[in-house]
Enzyme design. Structure first.
Site, PDB file in Angstrom:
ATOM      1  N   ARG A  46       0.828  -1.203   0.000  1.00 24.21           N
ATOM      2  CA  ARG A  46       0.000   0.000   0.000  1.00 24.21           C
ATOM      3  C   ARG A  46       0.863   1.254   0.000  1.00 24.21           C
ATOM      4  O   ARG A  46       0.542   2.254  -0.643  1.00 24.21           O
ATOM      5  CB  ARG A  46      -0.948   0.022   1.213  1.00 24.21           C
ATOM      6  CG  ARG A  46      -1.705   1.347   1.357  1.00 24.21           C
ATOM      7  CD  ARG A  46      -2.804   1.282   2.397  1.00 24.21           C
ATOM      8  NE  ARG A  46      -2.367   0.731   3.667  1.00 24.21           N
ATOM      9  CZ  ARG A  46      -1.678   1.397   4.595  1.00 24.21           C
ATOM     10  NH1 ARG A  46      -1.310   2.661   4.388  1.00 24.21           N
ATOM     11  NH2 ARG A  46      -1.352   0.803   5.731  1.00 24.21           N
ATOM     12  N   TYR A  98     -15.952  16.240 -17.291  1.00 23.23           N
ATOM     13  CA  TYR A  98     -16.431  14.860 -17.196  1.00 23.23           C
ATOM     14  C   TYR A  98     -17.470  14.729 -16.087  1.00 23.23           C
ATOM     15  O   TYR A  98     -17.303  15.269 -14.987  1.00 23.23           O
ATOM     16  CB  TYR A  98     -15.243  13.927 -16.948  1.00 23.23           C
ATOM     17  CG  TYR A  98     -15.615  12.531 -16.549  1.00 23.23           C
ATOM     18  CD1 TYR A  98     -16.500  11.763 -17.311  1.00 23.23           C
ATOM     19  CD2 TYR A  98     -15.082  11.961 -15.394  1.00 23.23           C
ATOM     20  CE1 TYR A  98     -16.843  10.487 -16.931  1.00 23.23           C
ATOM     21  CE2 TYR A  98     -15.412  10.667 -15.014  1.00 23.23           C
ATOM     22  CZ  TYR A  98     -16.301   9.940 -15.787  1.00 23.23           C
ATOM     23  OH  TYR A  98     -16.640   8.664 -15.407  1.00 23.23           O
ATOM     24  N   ASP A 170      -6.435  17.940 -15.932  1.00 22.75           N
ATOM     25  CA  ASP A 170      -6.732  16.567 -16.320  1.00 22.75           C
ATOM     26  C   ASP A 170      -6.291  16.417 -17.775  1.00 22.75           C
ATOM     27  O   ASP A 170      -6.882  17.007 -18.680  1.00 22.75           O
ATOM     28  CB  ASP A 170      -8.232  16.301 -16.175  1.00 22.75           C
ATOM     29  CG  ASP A 170      -8.602  14.850 -16.456  1.00 22.75           C
ATOM     30  OD1 ASP A 170      -7.840  14.172 -17.175  1.00 22.75           O
ATOM     31  OD2 ASP A 170      -9.657  14.405 -15.975  1.00 22.75           O
ATOM     32  N   LYS A 195      -7.260   5.013 -19.740  1.00 26.22           N
ATOM     33  CA  LYS A 195      -7.513   5.451 -21.110  1.00 26.22           C
ATOM     34  C   LYS A 195      -6.275   5.288 -21.989  1.00 26.22           C
ATOM     35  O   LYS A 195      -5.775   4.182 -22.149  1.00 26.22           O
ATOM     36  CB  LYS A 195      -8.033   6.888 -21.074  1.00 26.22           C
ATOM     37  CG  LYS A 195      -9.144   7.142 -20.047  1.00 26.22           C
ATOM     38  CD  LYS A 195     -10.328   6.205 -20.169  1.00 26.22           C
ATOM     39  CE  LYS A 195     -11.547   6.642 -19.374  1.00 26.22           C
ATOM     40  NZ  LYS A 195     -11.369   6.708 -17.923  1.00 26.22           N
TER      41      LYS A 195
END
Length: 379
Positions: A46, A98, A170, A195
């Site tokens: 983690r 978005y 972004d 993406k």
């Protein structure tokens, strides 16, 4: 090294034992300590993992930052950046971003005391007017999702800096192959690595790339503390995918331009949103701050939702699905899919109608993609 070479070679040479030509996957959840004071750089996945760190090194090099953190989703990357702010702070964002980002801002972090103002960011003056002493961040999404509006990053960064705010961009729609926001003054860059960076529709992930030590330290702490990091296998998939980012983006763009020109000339299409078309209102700006026009486009189909439903049934190469950036072409209906989390009034204010369709153009041959749409649009 040139960009394509960095894609292939950064974060790869990690195996000193067997000299593996690819980055190994380290699925271990924990790592042995040498003694009570020292370990080999990793103690618990983690907090850090060799495979994930290799990806972070790669993405840092591609964007030109000083550090990055790979996260489990694109939304977790955005969530990490929101923890740079406090209740009472104001963030300015575009009105046409978005839908998932809009939902996170408007429905969750607003409840935690952060104020969000949504403006038409394609005009920098709207940002200037919205700035207040409480403004701590301007959130930039360019090109915007789904209508491909272009934000003048240099102008927005200048306004934000003058008001004591940072900028976060972004860069998912273009990837660092076509746009590098740090070069225009942006402070932090985020991606959905799901993406174009991964490019194969087989993983979800995100990343936050930083350009200042104070931001790098805080993001690292937040990602660890909140448990937002991506898994070693997902990191390996993205690192594998990013090696072909350059040639993939060229193939994507070739198909997008061909399809945009075809749709722009079709009598059943009322408007095409694609920065590569000369009549796009920010075509010249896109040419200045981007290295290409990307593979995302949207268009308005005459006839509203009934015509949309008819078209979607006829297409064979374009899968009706959310997401974008994979090698296969996708088409989606923002009104009920990617932007359904925005209320109808917000969608209409952003310019999304019941005739809007968003296309993620894959790497198939442009002639086949155009032919598929030609058949589907035939009466």
């Amino acid at each position: 090294m040139q960009f394509e070479t960095r894609c292939v070679h950064t974060g790869v040479d990690k195996d000193g034992t067997f000299n593996s030509a690819t980055t190994p996957i380290y699925p271990s959840s924990t790592f042995r300590w040498d003694d009570l004071q020292t370990h080999r750089g990793f103690d618990y996945t983690r907090s850090g993992n060799p495979t994930r760190r290799a990806l972070e090194e790669n993405l840092t090099a591609l964007e030109g930052g000083i550090d990055s953190r790979a996260t489990c989703t694109g939304m977790s990357a955005i969530t990490a950046t929101m923890h740079l702010f406090q209740p009472g702070d104001q963030i300015i964002a575009g009105h046409d971003i978005y839908g998932g980002t809009y939902r996170l801002f408007d429905s969750l972090f607003r409840q935690m005391g952060i104020d969000f103002v949504f403006v038409r960011m394609s005009d920098p003056e709207n940002v200037r007017k919205a700035m207040t002493p409480k403004t701590k961040c301007v959130w930039i999404e360019t090109p915007s999702n789904p209508l491909l509006n272009i934000v003048d990053m240099a102008a927005i960064c200048k306004i934000a800096k003058a008001g004591g705010a940072i900028t976060i961009a972004d860069n998912t729609f273009l990837s660092p192959y076509l746009q590098r926001p740090f070069e225009h003054g942006v402070d932090i860059v985020v991606h959905s690595t799901t993406k174009y960076l991964n490019g194969h529709s087989d993983v979800v992930g995100g990343c936050v790339v930083t350009n200042k030590k104070e931001h790098a330290d805080r993001i690292s702490y937040v990602v660890n503390a909140l448990g937002l990091a991506c898994s070693p296998f997902d990191a390996w998939l993205v690192l594998r995918g990013v090696k072909t980012l350059g040639p993939r983006m060229e193939a994507h763009q070739r198909g997008a331009m061909a399809l945009a020109k075809f749709l722009d000339s079709h009598d059943r299409v009322s408007h095409v949103y694609y920065p590569g078309l000369p009549d796009h209102p920010q075509h010249d700006l896109a040419k200045r701050q981007q290295s290409g026009f990307g593979a995302m486009l949207s268009f308005e189909l005459k006839g509203g939702r009934p015509a949309v439903e008819k078209l979607l049934k006829k297409l064979t190469l374009f899968q009706l699905a959310e997401s974008l950036g994979g090698v296969e072409s996708l088409i989606e209906y923002p009104d009920s899919m990617s932007h359904a989390s925005m209320n109808e009034a917000a969608r209409r204010e952003a310019g999304i109608t019941d005739s809007t369709l968003r296309v993620s153009v894959g790497i198939e041959h442009p002639d086949d993609l155009v032919a598929d749409f030609g058949k589907a649009l035939a009466e």
